[in-house]
Scaffold this motif. Structure first.
Motif, mmCIF file in Angstrom:
data_model
loop_
_atom_site.group_PDB
_atom_site.id
_atom_site.type_symbol
_atom_site.label_atom_id
_atom_site.label_comp_id
_atom_site.label_asym_id
_atom_site.label_seq_id
_atom_site.Cartn_x
_atom_site.Cartn_y
_atom_site.Cartn_z
ATOM 1 N N MET A 1 -19.289 -3.538 -6.173
ATOM 2 C CA MET A 1 -19.490 -3.604 -4.729
ATOM 3 C C MET A 1 -20.437 -2.502 -4.280
ATOM 4 N N GLN A 2 -21.390 -2.844 -3.448
ATOM 5 C CA GLN A 2 -22.359 -1.882 -2.938
ATOM 6 C C GLN A 2 -21.870 -1.347 -1.593
ATOM 7 N N PHE A 3 -21.199 -0.184 -1.605
ATOM 8 C CA PHE A 3 -20.542 0.318 -0.413
ATOM 9 C C PHE A 3 -21.438 1.150 0.497
ATOM 10 N N PHE A 4 -22.641 1.522 0.054
ATOM 11 C CA PHE A 4 -23.408 2.475 0.839
ATOM 12 C C PHE A 4 -24.762 1.947 1.293
ATOM 13 N N LYS A 5 -24.959 0.662 1.283
ATOM 14 C CA LYS A 5 -26.251 0.102 1.648
ATOM 15 C C LYS A 5 -26.223 -0.667 2.965
ATOM 16 N N LYS A 6 -25.066 -0.755 3.603
ATOM 17 C CA LYS A 6 -24.951 -1.516 4.832
ATOM 18 C C LYS A 6 -24.337 -0.656 5.928
ATOM 19 N N LYS A 7 -24.580 -1.058 7.168
ATOM 20 C CA LYS A 7 -23.990 -0.346 8.299
ATOM 21 C C LYS A 7 -22.478 -0.526 8.297
ATOM 22 N N GLU A 8 -22.018 -1.737 8.037
ATOM 23 C CA GLU A 8 -20.591 -2.023 7.917
ATOM 24 C C GLU A 8 -20.377 -2.910 6.699
ATOM 25 N N ILE A 9 -19.280 -2.702 6.010
ATOM 26 C CA ILE A 9 -18.926 -3.547 4.875
ATOM 27 C C ILE A 9 -17.964 -4.615 5.375
ATOM 28 N N PRO A 10 -18.343 -5.891 5.325
ATOM 29 C CA PRO A 10 -17.445 -6.964 5.779
ATOM 30 C C PRO A 10 -16.143 -6.976 4.985
ATOM 31 N N LEU A 11 -15.076 -7.383 5.631
ATOM 32 C CA LEU A 11 -13.760 -7.420 4.998
ATOM 33 C C LEU A 11 -13.790 -8.169 3.668
ATOM 34 N N LYS A 12 -14.473 -9.288 3.634
ATOM 35 C CA LYS A 12 -14.464 -10.113 2.416
ATOM 36 C C LYS A 12 -15.094 -9.407 1.227
ATOM 37 N N GLU A 13 -15.845 -8.313 1.474
ATOM 38 C CA GLU A 13 -16.501 -7.604 0.387
ATOM 39 C C GLU A 13 -15.689 -6.430 -0.157
ATOM 40 N N PHE A 14 -14.721 -5.931 0.613
ATOM 41 C CA PHE A 14 -13.936 -4.812 0.084
ATOM 42 C C PHE A 14 -12.459 -5.139 -0.089
ATOM 43 N N ILE A 15 -12.046 -6.323 0.318
ATOM 44 C CA ILE A 15 -10.651 -6.706 0.142
ATOM 45 C C ILE A 15 -10.377 -7.012 -1.331
ATOM 46 N N PRO A 16 -9.330 -6.416 -1.912
ATOM 47 C CA PRO A 16 -9.015 -6.705 -3.315
ATOM 48 C C PRO A 16 -8.548 -8.155 -3.482
ATOM 49 N N GLN A 17 -8.917 -8.760 -4.584
ATOM 50 C CA GLN A 17 -8.445 -10.109 -4.867
ATOM 51 C C GLN A 17 -6.925 -10.093 -4.986
ATOM 52 N N GLY A 18 -6.277 -11.039 -4.324
ATOM 53 C CA GLY A 18 -4.822 -11.102 -4.377
ATOM 54 C C GLY A 18 -4.130 -10.172 -3.401
ATOM 55 N N TYR A 19 -4.850 -9.692 -2.387
ATOM 56 C CA TYR A 19 -4.278 -8.761 -1.406
ATOM 57 C C TYR A 19 -3.089 -9.372 -0.674
ATOM 58 N N VAL A 20 -2.097 -8.526 -0.385
ATOM 59 C CA VAL A 20 -0.918 -8.919 0.382
ATOM 60 C C VAL A 20 -0.944 -8.185 1.720
ATOM 61 N N ASP A 21 -1.027 -8.933 2.810
ATOM 62 C CA ASP A 21 -1.003 -8.344 4.148
ATOM 63 C C ASP A 21 0.446 -8.179 4.578
ATOM 64 N N ILE A 22 0.862 -6.952 4.863
ATOM 65 C CA ILE A 22 2.275 -6.705 5.178
ATOM 66 C C ILE A 22 2.543 -6.529 6.671
ATOM 67 N N HIS A 23 1.536 -6.776 7.505
ATOM 68 C CA HIS A 23 1.738 -6.601 8.950
ATOM 69 C C HIS A 23 0.879 -7.612 9.696
ATOM 70 N N SER A 24 1.529 -8.574 10.355
ATOM 71 C CA SER A 24 0.797 -9.582 11.133
ATOM 72 C C SER A 24 1.745 -10.224 12.133
ATOM 73 N N HIS A 25 1.142 -10.912 13.100
ATOM 74 C CA HIS A 25 1.931 -11.548 14.165
ATOM 75 C C HIS A 25 1.496 -13.000 14.292
ATOM 76 N N LEU A 26 1.969 -13.814 13.346
ATOM 77 C CA LEU A 26 1.499 -15.189 13.214
ATOM 78 C C LEU A 26 2.557 -16.244 13.491
ATOM 79 N N ILE A 27 3.718 -15.850 13.979
ATOM 80 C CA ILE A 27 4.706 -16.830 14.439
ATOM 81 C C ILE A 27 4.452 -17.078 15.920
#
Length: 245
Positions: A1-27
């Protein structure tokens, strides 16, 4: 991953594969989160496309605001699951827990063993963004007495602690783990919270991360990403959530 060449790194580029989100409000229609199951489904589809493995949805439980119970949460979660299944969303797991305000109602729920853990013995707790509970030590004692490990949601948003990191040391030493909102690093809550979030990450206070997503607008903010100077550290922190798989 190229972390230092962009103004912002989009979520899809730094999120680990298989990530588990432990905080959300989806009900839907149970707190200040999504309004319909179709909104939840859309967000879950987007999360799935980012490579997320699992989403734990955590509706608020707050006395006099959203006094939800385990039963009401589980019933509404079942309705959500039925909708998700009917829409063919099956490559991302979901689970249900709660985000417990550390108030008198939470104290009562602990006593009655009316608790929905994130996984094993972990529970997600929060406090007012204006001040800590006056009986925080007593609440923590009861949490431990019941065999739970408290994860404090979004510590970066408790402005009354921002000028004194010793308070965070005390919370850590007393038994709290910390969950950072990815939205905080995206600047959703303002520059002050964003800056303090980076400080907590750089000083290694953070144990876990979560989206704390409530709606489409927050999804857009999340997708835009974060400062490349901190993206690698955050990506590594996100790996810690694997224990909730």
């Amino acid at each position: 991953m190229q972390f230092f060449k962009k103004k912002e790194i989009p979520l899809k580029e730094f999120i680990p594969q298989g990530y588990v989100d432990i905080h959300s409000h989806l009900i839907p229609a149970i707190d200040d989160g999504v309004k319909t199951a179709y909104q939840s489904a859309y967000i879950l589809e987007r999360f799935e496309s980012f490579g997320m493995k699992k989403v734990i949805t955590t509706p608020h439980i707050i006395n006099d605001v959203w006094p939800n119970t385990s039963n009401t949460i589980l019933e509404k979660y079942k309705d959500l699951k039925d909708t998700i299944t009917s829409l063919g969303i099956k490559n991302i797991e979901t689970h249900v827990s709660a985000e417990y305000m550390m108030d008198d109602l939470f104290f009562q729920r602990l006593k009655n063993k009316d608790i929905l853990p994130l996984s094993k013995n972990y529970i997600l707790v929060e406090m007012s963004t204006f001040n800590a509970p006056i009986n925080l030590n007593e609440i923590l004692f009861e949490i431990k007495l019941e065999g739970y490990t408290p994860i404090l949601a979004h510590p970066e948003r408790y402005t009354f602690y921002q000028n004194d990191l010793k308070k965070f040391d005390e919370l850590k030493e007393s038994g709290f783990l910390f969950q950072l909102n990815l939205l905080s690093l995206s600047g959703y809550y303002g520059d002050e919270v964003k800056s303090f979030s980076k400080k907590l990450v750089n000083h290694e206070y953070i144990d876990f991360t979560g989206t704390d997503i409530h709606n489409y607008h927050q999804l857009e903010v999340l997708e835009k990403g974060i400062d490349p100077k901190i993206a690698k550290k955050v990506s590594n922190l996100m790996e810690n959530n694997a224990i909730f798989s």
